[in-house]
Design a protein around this motif. Structure first.
Motif, mmCIF file in Angstrom:
data_model
loop_
_atom_site.group_PDB
_atom_site.id
_atom_site.type_symbol
_atom_site.label_atom_id
_atom_site.label_comp_id
_atom_site.label_asym_id
_atom_site.label_seq_id
_atom_site.Cartn_x
_atom_site.Cartn_y
_atom_site.Cartn_z
ATOM 1 N N ARG A 153 -15.230 -6.445 -9.674
ATOM 2 C CA ARG A 153 -14.546 -5.874 -10.840
ATOM 3 C C ARG A 153 -14.054 -7.019 -11.741
ATOM 4 N N PRO A 154 -14.158 -6.800 -13.083
ATOM 5 C CA PRO A 154 -13.875 -7.910 -13.989
ATOM 6 C C PRO A 154 -12.416 -8.354 -13.964
ATOM 7 N N GLN A 155 -11.492 -7.368 -13.837
ATOM 8 C CA GLN A 155 -10.081 -7.757 -13.793
ATOM 9 C C GLN A 155 -9.583 -7.634 -12.366
ATOM 10 N N TYR A 156 -8.756 -8.545 -11.951
ATOM 11 C CA TYR A 156 -8.215 -8.550 -10.597
ATOM 12 C C TYR A 156 -9.315 -8.484 -9.529
ATOM 13 N N PRO A 157 -10.375 -9.296 -9.647
ATOM 14 C CA PRO A 157 -11.380 -9.258 -8.573
ATOM 15 C C PRO A 157 -10.712 -9.656 -7.263
ATOM 16 N N PHE A 158 -11.199 -9.083 -6.196
ATOM 17 C CA PHE A 158 -10.547 -9.300 -4.914
ATOM 18 C C PHE A 158 -11.073 -10.577 -4.259
ATOM 19 N N ARG A 159 -10.181 -11.518 -4.036
ATOM 20 C CA ARG A 159 -10.574 -12.781 -3.396
ATOM 21 C C ARG A 159 -9.334 -13.416 -2.770
ATOM 22 N N PRO A 160 -9.525 -14.303 -1.790
ATOM 23 C CA PRO A 160 -8.356 -14.965 -1.209
ATOM 24 C C PRO A 160 -7.741 -15.949 -2.202
ATOM 25 N N GLY B 107 -3.880 8.874 -0.702
ATOM 26 C CA GLY B 107 -4.633 7.616 -0.787
ATOM 27 C C GLY B 107 -5.581 7.608 -1.976
ATOM 28 N N LYS B 108 -6.169 8.745 -2.246
ATOM 29 C CA LYS B 108 -7.108 8.849 -3.369
ATOM 30 C C LYS B 108 -6.367 8.646 -4.706
ATOM 31 N N TYR B 109 -5.198 9.260 -4.828
ATOM 32 C CA TYR B 109 -4.401 9.076 -6.056
ATOM 33 C C TYR B 109 -3.965 7.617 -6.189
ATOM 34 N N ALA B 110 -3.567 7.020 -5.065
ATOM 35 C CA ALA B 110 -3.114 5.621 -5.080
ATOM 36 C C ALA B 110 -4.255 4.711 -5.510
ATOM 37 N N SER B 111 -5.444 5.010 -5.014
ATOM 38 C CA SER B 111 -6.599 4.188 -5.318
ATOM 39 C C SER B 111 -6.989 4.314 -6.803
ATOM 40 N N GLN B 112 -6.844 5.516 -7.348
ATOM 41 C CA GLN B 112 -7.131 5.700 -8.784
ATOM 42 C C GLN B 112 -6.163 4.870 -9.630
ATOM 43 N N LEU B 113 -4.889 4.883 -9.233
ATOM 44 C CA LEU B 113 -3.902 4.075 -9.957
ATOM 45 C C LEU B 113 -4.243 2.588 -9.829
ATOM 46 N N GLY B 114 -4.648 2.200 -8.623
ATOM 47 C CA GLY B 114 -4.961 0.793 -8.352
ATOM 48 C C GLY B 114 -6.134 0.273 -9.168
ATOM 49 N N ALA B 115 -6.954 1.195 -9.677
ATOM 50 C CA ALA B 115 -8.113 0.781 -10.472
ATOM 51 C C ALA B 115 -7.749 0.563 -11.945
ATOM 52 N N VAL B 116 -6.492 0.853 -12.315
ATOM 53 C CA VAL B 116 -6.062 0.664 -13.708
ATOM 54 C C VAL B 116 -5.376 -0.702 -13.820
ATOM 55 N N PRO B 117 -6.003 -1.669 -14.504
ATOM 56 C CA PRO B 117 -5.424 -3.029 -14.529
ATOM 57 C C PRO B 117 -3.986 -3.065 -15.041
ATOM 58 N N GLU B 118 -3.669 -2.244 -16.076
ATOM 59 C CA GLU B 118 -2.297 -2.260 -16.628
ATOM 60 C C GLU B 118 -1.304 -1.721 -15.604
ATOM 61 N N PHE B 119 -1.763 -0.769 -14.782
ATOM 62 C CA PHE B 119 -0.878 -0.266 -13.719
ATOM 63 C C PHE B 119 -0.592 -1.386 -12.732
ATOM 64 N N LEU C 267 -4.011 11.054 -14.964
ATOM 65 C CA LEU C 267 -4.108 9.608 -14.726
ATOM 66 C C LEU C 267 -3.838 8.782 -15.982
ATOM 67 N N GLU C 268 -4.303 9.294 -17.149
ATOM 68 C CA GLU C 268 -4.119 8.493 -18.374
ATOM 69 C C GLU C 268 -2.639 8.354 -18.762
ATOM 70 N N ASN C 269 -1.781 9.213 -18.192
ATOM 71 C CA ASN C 269 -0.334 9.095 -18.454
ATOM 72 C C ASN C 269 0.394 8.405 -17.302
ATOM 73 N N TRP C 270 -0.304 7.509 -16.586
ATOM 74 C CA TRP C 270 0.245 6.862 -15.386
ATOM 75 C C TRP C 270 1.618 6.233 -15.600
ATOM 76 N N GLY D 229 0.830 -1.209 0.000
ATOM 77 C CA GLY D 229 0.000 0.000 0.000
ATOM 78 C C GLY D 229 0.862 1.255 0.000
ATOM 79 N N LEU D 230 1.993 1.185 0.705
ATOM 80 C CA LEU D 230 2.886 2.343 0.781
ATOM 81 C C LEU D 230 3.511 2.622 -0.595
ATOM 82 N N VAL D 231 3.747 1.571 -1.349
ATOM 83 C CA VAL D 231 4.335 1.741 -2.678
ATOM 84 C C VAL D 231 3.280 2.300 -3.649
ATOM 85 N N TYR D 232 2.023 1.818 -3.516
ATOM 86 C CA TYR D 232 0.943 2.440 -4.300
ATOM 87 C C TYR D 232 0.875 3.922 -3.961
#
Ligand code: DC
Length: 222
Positions: free
Chosen positions: A180-187, A89-101, A49-52, A32-35
């Protein structure tokens, strides 16, 4: 020995991972700290964001240590408090929502880890970052308990917050993450699920330490 610690938000997984790292003297990678450091770069460099992809051009060093993860930008260690703000945290979360990121950052994590002994904590730890880890823990708690913990944390910081509002946010975020279709959160399939509802961090740590110490790779480690 590699240990993956995963779980939903406000489950207490960072607290547990930090304590486990100190107890076992194994370095700790707080993903999370790296995100957040990438989110911080997005912010301070005004990158849309599109130039992540540009955030990966920054000279960043991430050093997992015992009990903490250090992030260095341009030879300067960035203070954790600067990264743990709601805005970053908000910026990190936006990045986290980009599957390629996520693919890029997961590759970055793997390049840091290599063959090292490590505790990796955060989403995707057991499923995508170190799927080869022989020990995987999925730390969870009921949405009500997680909301209560977050509420108390924010209250202690002097914030004016509503328990109902936090609970609603947690429930919505869980739903979004699961669906979410890509990277759905599960154990991970082979993760040990630990429900911490009604338990103190010390009780959870004791339980995990017991599992780790009985594990054959633990006694064989250098
Ligand atoms: O755990 P944290 O709150 O410090 O994480 C910050 C943000 O980064 C969070 O909104 C979700 C994202 N994140 C992620 O998507 N995957 C991770 N492994 C860690 C964090």
């Amino acid at each position: 020995m590699k240990i993956a610690i995963d779980g939903p938000s406000a489950s207490g997984k960072s607290t547990i991972a930090k304590k486990l790292s100190l107890a076992l003297k194994i370095p700790y990678l707080e993903t999370g700290l790296v995100y957040r450091i990438f989110g911080y770069i997005l912010k301070i460099r005004n990158i849309p964001l599109e130039n992540w992809e540009l955030v990966f051009e920054e000279p960043i060093q991430v050093v997992p240590e015992i009990g903490r993860t250090i992030v260095i930008v341009e030879n300067k260690t960035i203070n954790e408090e600067e990264l743990k703000t709601e805005e970053v945290g908000k910026y990190a979360s936006q990045l986290g929502a980009v599957p390629e990121f996520r693919e890029r950052i997961n590759a970055f994590f793997r390049s840091i880890i290599n063959e090292k002994q490590i505790i990796v904590e955060g989403r995707d730890a057991g499923t995508h970052i170190i799927p080869e880890a022989p020990l995987k823990f999925f730390i969870t708690a009921s949405p009500e308990e997680r909301a209560k913990r977050r509420y108390e944390q924010l209250k202690a910081l002097g914030k004016d917050v509503s328990y109902e509002e936090i609970l609603k946010q947690i429930q919505e975020r869980d739903k979004r993450d699961r669906e979410r279709p890509q990277y759905p959160f599960r154990p991970a399939e082979d993760a040990m699920i630990i429900d911490t509802t009604g338990k103190t961090p010390e009780e959870v740590l004791e339980y995990i330490l017991d599992v780790v110490k009985r594990f054959p790779e633990f006694s064989q480690r250098p």
